[in-house]
Design a protein around this motif. Structure first.
Motif, PDB file in Angstrom:
ATOM      1  N   LEU A   1      61.677  16.243 -38.013  1.00 15.59           N
ATOM      2  CA  LEU A   1      60.362  15.971 -38.592  1.00 15.59           C
ATOM      3  C   LEU A   1      59.811  14.644 -38.081  1.00 15.59           C
ATOM      4  N   ILE A   2      60.642  13.614 -38.060  1.00  9.29           N
ATOM      5  CA  ILE A   2      60.205  12.301 -37.563  1.00  9.29           C
ATOM      6  C   ILE A   2      59.851  12.398 -36.083  1.00  9.29           C
ATOM      7  N   LEU A   3      60.667  13.119 -35.314  1.00 11.09           N
ATOM      8  CA  LEU A   3      60.376  13.307 -33.890  1.00 11.09           C
ATOM      9  C   LEU A   3      59.047  14.013 -33.685  1.00 11.09           C
ATOM     10  N   ALA A   4      58.769  15.004 -34.527  1.00 11.89           N
ATOM     11  CA  ALA A   4      57.506  15.737 -34.428  1.00 11.89           C
ATOM     12  C   ALA A   4      56.324  14.828 -34.693  1.00 11.89           C
ATOM     13  N   LEU A   5      56.457  13.960 -35.698  1.00 10.91           N
ATOM     14  CA  LEU A   5      55.373  13.039 -36.045  1.00 10.91           C
ATOM     15  C   LEU A   5      55.112  12.044 -34.915  1.00 10.91           C
ATOM     16  N   ILE A   6      56.181  11.497 -34.333  1.00  9.88           N
ATOM     17  CA  ILE A   6      56.028  10.497 -33.274  1.00  9.88           C
ATOM     18  C   ILE A   6      55.474  11.141 -31.999  1.00  9.88           C
TER      19      ILE A   6
ATOM     20  N   LEU B   1      53.112  21.896 -37.615  1.00  8.59           N
ATOM     21  CA  LEU B   1      52.025  21.332 -38.418  1.00  8.59           C
ATOM     22  C   LEU B   1      52.084  19.801 -38.507  1.00  8.59           C
ATOM     23  N   PRO B   2      53.267  19.194 -38.736  1.00 10.02           N
ATOM     24  CA  PRO B   2      53.318  17.723 -38.702  1.00 10.02           C
ATOM     25  C   PRO B   2      52.953  17.165 -37.327  1.00 10.02           C
ATOM     26  N   PHE B   3      53.424  17.833 -36.290  1.00 12.12           N
ATOM     27  CA  PHE B   3      53.074  17.428 -34.923  1.00 12.12           C
ATOM     28  C   PHE B   3      51.565  17.464 -34.741  1.00 12.12           C
ATOM     29  N   LEU B   4      50.969  18.533 -35.211  1.00 13.50           N
ATOM     30  CA  LEU B   4      49.528  18.729 -35.082  1.00 13.50           C
ATOM     31  C   LEU B   4      48.748  17.666 -35.863  1.00 13.50           C
ATOM     32  N   ALA B   5      49.231  17.331 -37.044  1.00 15.67           N
ATOM     33  CA  ALA B   5      48.530  16.351 -37.887  1.00 15.67           C
ATOM     34  C   ALA B   5      48.476  14.981 -37.221  1.00 15.67           C
ATOM     35  N   THR B   6      49.616  14.501 -36.721  1.00 20.29           N
ATOM     36  CA  THR B   6      49.614  13.179 -36.097  1.00 20.29           C
ATOM     37  C   THR B   6      48.921  13.202 -34.730  1.00 20.29           C
ATOM     38  N   ALA B   7      48.947  14.355 -34.067  1.00 19.83           N
ATOM     39  CA  ALA B   7      48.238  14.466 -32.788  1.00 19.83           C
ATOM     40  C   ALA B   7      46.736  14.329 -32.990  1.00 19.83           C
ATOM     41  N   ALA B   8      46.221  14.961 -34.059  1.00 25.13           N
ATOM     42  CA  ALA B   8      44.789  14.864 -34.359  1.00 25.13           C
ATOM     43  C   ALA B   8      44.397  13.431 -34.703  1.00 25.13           C
ATOM     44  N   LEU B   9      45.229  12.761 -35.490  1.00 22.55           N
ATOM     45  CA  LEU B   9      44.954  11.360 -35.828  1.00 22.55           C
ATOM     46  C   LEU B   9      45.055  10.480 -34.580  1.00 22.55           C
ATOM     47  N   GLY B  10      46.036  10.775 -33.748  1.00 22.82           N
ATOM     48  CA  GLY B  10      46.206  10.005 -32.519  1.00 22.82           C
ATOM     49  C   GLY B  10      45.037  10.172 -31.572  1.00 22.82           C
ATOM     50  N   ALA B  11      44.482  11.383 -31.514  1.00 25.41           N
ATOM     51  CA  ALA B  11      43.330  11.632 -30.643  1.00 25.41           C
ATOM     52  C   ALA B  11      42.130  10.801 -31.071  1.00 25.41           C
TER      53      ALA B  11
END
Length: 247
Positions: free
Chosen positions: A4-9, A201-211
């Motif tokens: 989960l942490i890896l997905a977020l980062i 979904l966690p990957f997607l959430a932080t990717a959207a914020l990162g964009a």
């Protein structure tokens, strides 16, 4: 470190790349999904298209608010890639995963070398309908087949083929990337691929914020620095994926 942490980062890094450079997000997403989160190559390329769509639209809104999107040029370029993206997306499901991995590694190397080049394409050029259609079709095919947005190809093509100023090429490329990825994903709608939503979904959430943050980062850090960092990362990814596929 937990998945989960890896997905977020990993999602945040991919999103920042896409928002700041209009490129690099999806080509970092696929290897992250495969090697960090355990997705198969087929599932990773499909999931990458979902990530590309959401993050590209997020970054596109930020660029549109800043007035750096050439809508007419972007839609013209994207229209040429609609059919190739759909066809290539359907075809990729029939290609062995080892082949997809090797081709993706080659594309990552190409993207990394492109980002490390310091030359700036000319801001003016003669717009050729044939060249625009060819470039758009080629980009659509790459997007559909390998599950990448192709921003690293779209930016220079928009500048040299459609004479879009470099200042607007990044924002405009996001429009092209979004359209191509949406069509490519529809071409894979009938493929039996399992996506782990608990990680996606966690990957997607932080990717959207990162964009979204990537757009602001681009105004504070020089483009040359960003390109060098992401170029080096992409070359490392290419070497790792190529070695894994061979071994």
């Amino acid at each position: 470190m937990t998945p989960l942490i890896l997905a977020l980062i990993a999602g945040a890094v991919a999103g920042v790349s896409l928002g700041a450079l209009g490129a690099g997000g999806s080509i970092l997403t696929v290897p992250a999904l495969i090697y960090l989160l355990g997705f198969t190559p087929a599932a990773a390329t499909t999931a990458s298209l979902v990530v590309v769509i959401v993050t590209s639209v997020t970054a596109l809104v930020a660029h549109a608010r800043a007035g750096t999107v050439r809508w007419r040029a972007g839609l013209l370029f994207a229209a040429a890639g609609v059919l190739p993206a759909a066809a290539a997306g359907a075809l990729s499901a029939r290609v062995p995963e080892a082949v997809l991995t090797v081709l993706f590694a080659a594309l990552a190397a190409l993207a990394g070398l492109h980002m490390l080049r310091r030359r700036t394409p000319p801001e003016n050029g003669t717009v050729s309908g044939t060249r625009a259609a060819g470039a758009g079709a080629g980009l659509g095919a790459v997007t559909g087949f390998l599950g990448v947005g192709g921003g690293f190809l779209a930016v220079p093509a928009l500048v040299t083929v459609l004479a879009v100023p470099m200042s607007a090429a990044v924002g405009t490329s996001l429009l092209v990337v979004s359209a191509n990825a949406l069509v490519a994903l529809s071409g894979r709608a009938h493929s039996a691929v399992h996506l782990d939503l608990g990680l996606l979904l966690p990957f997607l959430a932080t990717a959207a914020l990162g964009a979204w943050d990537g757009r602001r980062l681009a105004t504070k850090v020089s483009a040359a620095t960003l390109r060098c960092v992401f170029g080096a990362v992409l070359l490392a990814v290419a070497v790792a994926m190529g070695a894994t596929a061979v071994l």
